[in-house]
Design a protein around this motif. Structure first.
Motif, mmCIF file in Angstrom:
data_model
loop_
_atom_site.group_PDB
_atom_site.id
_atom_site.type_symbol
_atom_site.label_atom_id
_atom_site.label_comp_id
_atom_site.label_asym_id
_atom_site.label_seq_id
_atom_site.Cartn_x
_atom_site.Cartn_y
_atom_site.Cartn_z
ATOM 1 N N LEU A 116 0.859 -1.181 0.000
ATOM 2 C CA LEU A 116 0.000 0.000 0.000
ATOM 3 C C LEU A 116 0.895 1.230 0.000
ATOM 4 O O LEU A 116 1.852 1.308 0.762
ATOM 5 C CB LEU A 116 -0.887 0.011 1.254
ATOM 6 C CG LEU A 116 -1.640 1.313 1.580
ATOM 7 C CD1 LEU A 116 -2.687 1.643 0.525
ATOM 8 C CD2 LEU A 116 -2.324 1.207 2.951
ATOM 9 N N THR A 117 0.584 2.191 -0.861
ATOM 10 C CA THR A 117 1.319 3.456 -0.868
ATOM 11 C C THR A 117 0.373 4.551 -0.397
ATOM 12 O O THR A 117 -0.732 4.687 -0.929
ATOM 13 C CB THR A 117 1.853 3.746 -2.282
ATOM 14 O OG1 THR A 117 2.668 2.650 -2.684
ATOM 15 C CG2 THR A 117 2.694 5.012 -2.293
ATOM 16 N N VAL A 133 2.924 7.726 -7.156
ATOM 17 C CA VAL A 133 3.831 8.843 -6.896
ATOM 18 C C VAL A 133 3.522 9.397 -5.510
ATOM 19 O O VAL A 133 2.444 9.935 -5.277
ATOM 20 C CB VAL A 133 3.674 9.934 -7.967
ATOM 21 C CG1 VAL A 133 4.633 11.087 -7.698
ATOM 22 C CG2 VAL A 133 3.904 9.341 -9.352
ATOM 23 N N LYS A 134 4.485 9.217 -4.633
ATOM 24 C CA LYS A 134 4.238 9.561 -3.235
ATOM 25 C C LYS A 134 5.228 10.598 -2.716
ATOM 26 O O LYS A 134 6.428 10.440 -2.884
ATOM 27 C CB LYS A 134 4.380 8.300 -2.374
ATOM 28 C CG LYS A 134 4.200 8.593 -0.903
ATOM 29 C CD LYS A 134 4.478 7.424 -0.019
ATOM 30 C CE LYS A 134 4.436 7.780 1.460
ATOM 31 N NZ LYS A 134 3.652 8.928 1.851
ATOM 32 N N CYS A 143 8.715 10.032 -4.467
ATOM 33 C CA CYS A 143 9.156 8.674 -4.776
ATOM 34 C C CYS A 143 8.161 8.044 -5.743
ATOM 35 O O CYS A 143 6.962 8.277 -5.622
ATOM 36 C CB CYS A 143 9.130 7.789 -3.526
ATOM 37 S SG CYS A 143 10.164 8.323 -2.209
ATOM 38 N N ASP A 144 8.662 7.257 -6.674
ATOM 39 C CA ASP A 144 7.794 6.390 -7.461
ATOM 40 C C ASP A 144 7.838 5.014 -6.809
ATOM 41 O O ASP A 144 8.919 4.465 -6.600
ATOM 42 C CB ASP A 144 8.296 6.281 -8.901
ATOM 43 C CG ASP A 144 8.063 7.572 -9.679
ATOM 44 O OD1 ASP A 144 7.400 8.472 -9.133
ATOM 45 O OD2 ASP A 144 8.549 7.661 -10.819
ATOM 46 N N ILE A 145 6.672 4.469 -6.519
ATOM 47 C CA ILE A 145 6.616 3.188 -5.826
ATOM 48 C C ILE A 145 5.740 2.229 -6.622
ATOM 49 O O ILE A 145 4.696 2.629 -7.152
ATOM 50 C CB ILE A 145 6.059 3.384 -4.392
ATOM 51 C CG1 ILE A 145 7.027 4.283 -3.596
ATOM 52 C CG2 ILE A 145 5.854 2.044 -3.692
ATOM 53 C CD1 ILE A 145 6.581 4.607 -2.202
ATOM 54 N N VAL A 146 6.181 0.972 -6.724
ATOM 55 C CA VAL A 146 5.356 -0.046 -7.381
ATOM 56 C C VAL A 146 5.248 -1.268 -6.470
ATOM 57 O O VAL A 146 6.015 -1.427 -5.525
ATOM 58 C CB VAL A 146 5.944 -0.492 -8.749
ATOM 59 C CG1 VAL A 146 5.942 0.669 -9.728
ATOM 60 C CG2 VAL A 146 7.350 -1.064 -8.573
ATOM 61 N N CYS A 147 4.281 -2.111 -6.803
ATOM 62 C CA CYS A 147 4.059 -3.347 -6.049
ATOM 63 C C CYS A 147 4.058 -4.479 -7.075
ATOM 64 O O CYS A 147 3.027 -4.815 -7.638
ATOM 65 C CB CYS A 147 2.716 -3.233 -5.330
ATOM 66 S SG CYS A 147 2.229 -4.685 -4.412
ATOM 67 N N GLN B 127 0.774 4.007 8.206
ATOM 68 C CA GLN B 127 0.202 2.677 8.004
ATOM 69 C C GLN B 127 0.575 1.685 9.087
ATOM 70 O O GLN B 127 -0.140 0.710 9.323
ATOM 71 C CB GLN B 127 0.674 2.119 6.646
ATOM 72 C CG GLN B 127 -0.041 2.765 5.490
ATOM 73 C CD GLN B 127 0.691 2.688 4.170
ATOM 74 O OE1 GLN B 127 0.660 3.630 3.395
ATOM 75 N NE2 GLN B 127 1.368 1.578 3.909
ATOM 76 N N PRO B 222 6.245 -5.922 -0.007
ATOM 77 C CA PRO B 222 5.650 -5.980 -1.354
ATOM 78 C C PRO B 222 5.974 -4.752 -2.207
ATOM 79 O O PRO B 222 5.977 -4.849 -3.430
ATOM 80 C CB PRO B 222 4.149 -6.040 -1.098
ATOM 81 C CG PRO B 222 3.964 -6.266 0.357
ATOM 82 C CD PRO B 222 5.234 -5.927 1.057
ATOM 83 N N LYS B 224 8.176 -1.585 -3.826
ATOM 84 C CA LYS B 224 9.550 -1.228 -4.200
ATOM 85 C C LYS B 224 9.570 0.234 -4.643
ATOM 86 O O LYS B 224 8.711 0.656 -5.413
ATOM 87 C CB LYS B 224 10.031 -2.073 -5.395
ATOM 88 C CG LYS B 224 9.856 -3.581 -5.230
ATOM 89 C CD LYS B 224 10.994 -4.216 -4.450
ATOM 90 C CE LYS B 224 10.743 -5.690 -4.152
ATOM 91 N NZ LYS B 224 10.367 -5.981 -2.761
ATOM 92 N N THR B 226 11.027 2.797 -6.998
ATOM 93 C CA THR B 226 11.770 2.726 -8.253
ATOM 94 C C THR B 226 12.533 4.008 -8.554
ATOM 95 O O THR B 226 13.500 3.987 -9.289
ATOM 96 C CB THR B 226 10.843 2.409 -9.451
ATOM 97 O OG1 THR B 226 9.788 3.368 -9.458
ATOM 98 C CG2 THR B 226 10.259 1.016 -9.340
ATOM 99 N N SER B 227 12.070 5.136 -8.002
ATOM 100 C CA SER B 227 12.902 6.320 -8.136
ATOM 101 C C SER B 227 12.558 7.367 -7.099
ATOM 102 O O SER B 227 11.458 7.394 -6.558
ATOM 103 C CB SER B 227 12.849 6.899 -9.553
ATOM 104 O OG SER B 227 11.661 7.606 -9.735
#
Ligand SMILES: Cc1cc2nc3c(=O)[nH]c(=O)nc-3n(C[C@H](O)[C@H](O)[C@H](O)COP(=O)(O)OP(=O)(O)OC[C@H]3O[C@@H](n4cnc5c(N)ncnc54)[C@H](O)[C@@H]3O)c2cc1C
Ligand SMILES: Nc1ncnc2c1ncn2[C@@H]1O[C@H](COP(=O)(O)O)[C@@H](O)[C@H]1O
Lengths: 321, 257
Positions: A116-117, A133-134, A143-147, B127, B222, B224, B226-227
């Motif tokens: 979760l972002t 984008v957080k 930050c760019d965040i992916v799951c 969270q 879970p 990551k 990335t930038s």
């Protein structure tokens, strides 16, 4: 591994639909690229929020009906959502980054064992992944965040980051998935009372007159209120003024206060610190008044008046009918 | 009452910048302090202890340097501290952090109340509290702005949402995250600072807590990143208005319409 759908949680307070949920439906449709957009609404029988939500054109609405949702605990809501989502595993699940959204989403995240972002300022798909984008460090760093591996890809998104647009061209299917309301014995909501003095919320105001430390005086507060009344708007403040007797935290604009998106914002005696500036990014027209011609606020403004706040307010009151 | 307070060490506010060349965080030389909201949580715990008796245990997951903040919390008058620390825990996101803290709380045992800050000011997620509550299967109150002890095992807390205020009653054990409006954290006194050095700081690793290697550190995270980059400054085209206030307002009103 997932059903390819983008789900949006519709937050309710009584029968009021949290505007961010509608903003997220519009945003989800804009980035969907073929993925179905689904609104999920836990609601009491009498609310029937689907009649309004469907005007924003989601492909489907899943309603979870139980009268106890009128005053449900975070656990009761996240438990109900978990029952529905664990089976379907949506591709993406979006919440408003409101107090409630930021309380329910992480509890659900732990149950679903996914990422979760929080408090995103933008979301978009890059291939199959949702780029979230957080801001961190008080909006000073992005930050760019992916799951990558788990579903759903969950995010809470900051209120008023996107605009809600009605869409009558879409047809919306309404479904009632099976779930059971599990009463949480160890917690209960004893009462829910409207916040006194803030029947209107500054984040929804169409016109905002914002006062900062440089414009604070009894006289200017009075003039600003008169101008706000004439323009049908509200008075907001930068953080230092929340300590003054006339104002409180509800009136604060900025990172640790409200994000606003008015058609017209007039800043008076506000320097334009980053923590303030992030709260006004979505204002359509920004007018700023400051005695310092180099004040950073001017870079964030469509119109600059280098001069005194009282003089400007007085002139405005003279010209506006 | 046995109260655990989760505290995180964060860089001193406003001092973190991005290196425009490398897009890396410049963190060197920046002092670590207790996350401000966590000080409110410690203060709330100390006040509850004054009312109901019991003890206040500080809990943190992070590198050895976090001991500095735990000592600061002890100097506010907490009783003891636990640090969960190990290489294997590095790179944890909120899910892995919540899991690790929940396991540590179980290991501490018989905990009546877990208090945390509403969010950390570096990650800004908020969270960890609800995740810990979910792992422990406990009721939660988030963003509490008042906490009152109703009986030995019930607490009523107030939470302000966007348009309403809720009174929420929870039976302990429970998890509560707190806002800064809750209280004003006390200062460390010379006596308490002196005594803090005699108080125990227990350090646990993943093996002490029997943690599942799949659920901790990077492996258990879970999400990551990335930038990382500096926010784009969206400037506006600024029109400067005339210096005479009436002229300025007339021109403004014309251009706005
Ligand atoms: C973690 C964190 C979160 C924060 N969150 C927020 C937030 O949500 N919202 C927020 O506002 N701040 C926030 N801040 C504080 C922020 O950094 C600034 O300190 C604050 O916004 C400054 O308020 P100001 O512009 O009113 O006052 P100042 O910076 O003191 O500016 C006053 C301005 O008034 C001008 N002025 C003086 N006299 C006159 C006059 N007669 N007429 C016209 N102009 C005049 C001066 O030139 C000056 O530019 C936060 C800070 C931190 C560290
Ligand atoms: N590494 C950690 N160790 C102990 N407590 C933590 C840690 N990270 C977060 N917390 C607690 O969880 C709260 C919310 O943090 P966050 O979810 O990171 O915004 C903080 O205010 C702390 O009370």
């Amino acid at each position: 591994m997932d059903n390819n759908e983008i789900w949006v949680y519709v937050e309710l307070s009584g029968s009021r639909i949290e505007p961010t949920s509608l903003q997220l439906i519009t945003k989800a449709k804009a980035i969907a690229d073929g993925r179905p957009v689904v609104a999920v609404i836990p609601e009491a029988t009498t609310v029937q929020a689907e009649t309004i939500v469907s005007q924003y054109g989601p492909d489907k609405i899943e309603i979870l009906v139980d009268d106890r949702f009128a005053e449900a605990t975070d656990e009761e809501v996240s438990d109900a959502l978990f029952q529905v989502m664990d089976k379907q595993r949506p591709n993406t699940l979006l919440f408003p980054a409101t107090i409630l959204g930021r309380s329910i989403a992480p509890r659900l995240q732990a149950k679903l064992q996914t990422g979760l972002t929080g408090d995103c300022l933008d979301i978009y798909f890059k291939d199959t992944l949702l780029v979230q984008v957080k801001p961190t460090y008080g909006d000073n760093i992005m930050c760019d965040i992916v799951c990558p591996d788990r579903r759903p890809q969950m995010a809470t998104v900051r209120p008023n980051t996107f605009r809600a647009v009605q869409d009558s061209s879409a047809t919306t299917k309404i479904e009632k998935p099976i779930f059971e309301f599990h009463k949480e014995e160890a917690a209960s909501i004893l009462s829910t009372k409207p916040i006194i003095n803030s029947s209107a919320n500054i984040s929804d105001a169409k016109t905002v007159i914002a006062l900062g430390r440089g414009a604070y005086s009894e006289k200017n507060v009075k003039l600003a209120n008169q101008l706000a009344a004439k323009l049908g708007g509200m008075v907001g403040v930068s953080r230092p003024l929340t300590d003054k007797p006339e104002f409180g935290h509800d009136d604060q604009i900025g990172q640790s206060g409200n994000t606003i998106a008015p058609d017209l914002l007039i800043n008076l005696g506000i320097s334009g610190a980053v923590q303030y500036a992030v709260g006004i990014k979505n204002a359509k027209k920004v007018v700023s008044v400051n005695t310092d011609k180099d004040a950073p606020i001017f870079a964030q403004s469509d119109f600059a008046y280098v001069g005194d706040a009282t003089e400007f307010l007085t002139a405005m009151l003279g010209q506006v009918r | 009452m046995k109260i655990v307070v989760g505290i995180k060490q964060v860089p001193q506010a406003d001092s973190v910048k991005i290196d425009p060349q490398t897009n890396n965080l410049i963190r060197s030389g920046i002092q670590g302090v207790i996350n401000p909201f966590d000080k409110n949580a410690i203060e709330a715990a100390l006040r509850l202890r004054a009312q109901a008796g019991g003890e206040v245990i500080l809990l943190s997951m992070g590198p050895d340097s976090y001991v500095t903040s735990l000592r600061d919390g002890l100097a506010m008058d907490a009783d003891q501290a636990v640090l969960v620390s190990s290489r294997a825990l590095g790179g944890a996101d909120t899910l892995a952090t919540g899991y690790t803290l929940a396991k540590a709380i179980e290991a501490i045992g018989d905990v009546d109340l877990v208090l945390l800050g509403r969010q950390s000011v570096d990650a800004d997620t908020g969270q960890v509290g609800p995740i810990v509550a979910a792992y422990l299967g406990l009721p939660q109150v988030t963003f509490a702005e008042s906490i009152s002890l109703e009986s030995a095992n019930t607490i009523i807390a107030k939470r302000q949402l966007d348009t309403v205020i809720q009174d929420i009653k929870v039976t302990t054990p429970a998890v509560i995250t707190v806002r800064s409006e809750l209280n004003r954290p006390r200062y460390e006194t010379p006596v308490n600072i002196k005594q803090s050095f005699d108080k125990a700081v227990t350090v646990w690793s993943e093996t002490d807590l029997n943690l599942d290697p799949e659920q901790i550190g990077q492996a258990g995270s879970p999400t990551k990143v990335t930038s990382v980059y500096a926010p784009e400054k969206k400037g506006r085209q600024t029109t400067t208005l005339p210096t005479d206030p009436t002229q300025a307002v007339v021109e403004l009103l014309n251009k706005l319409n």
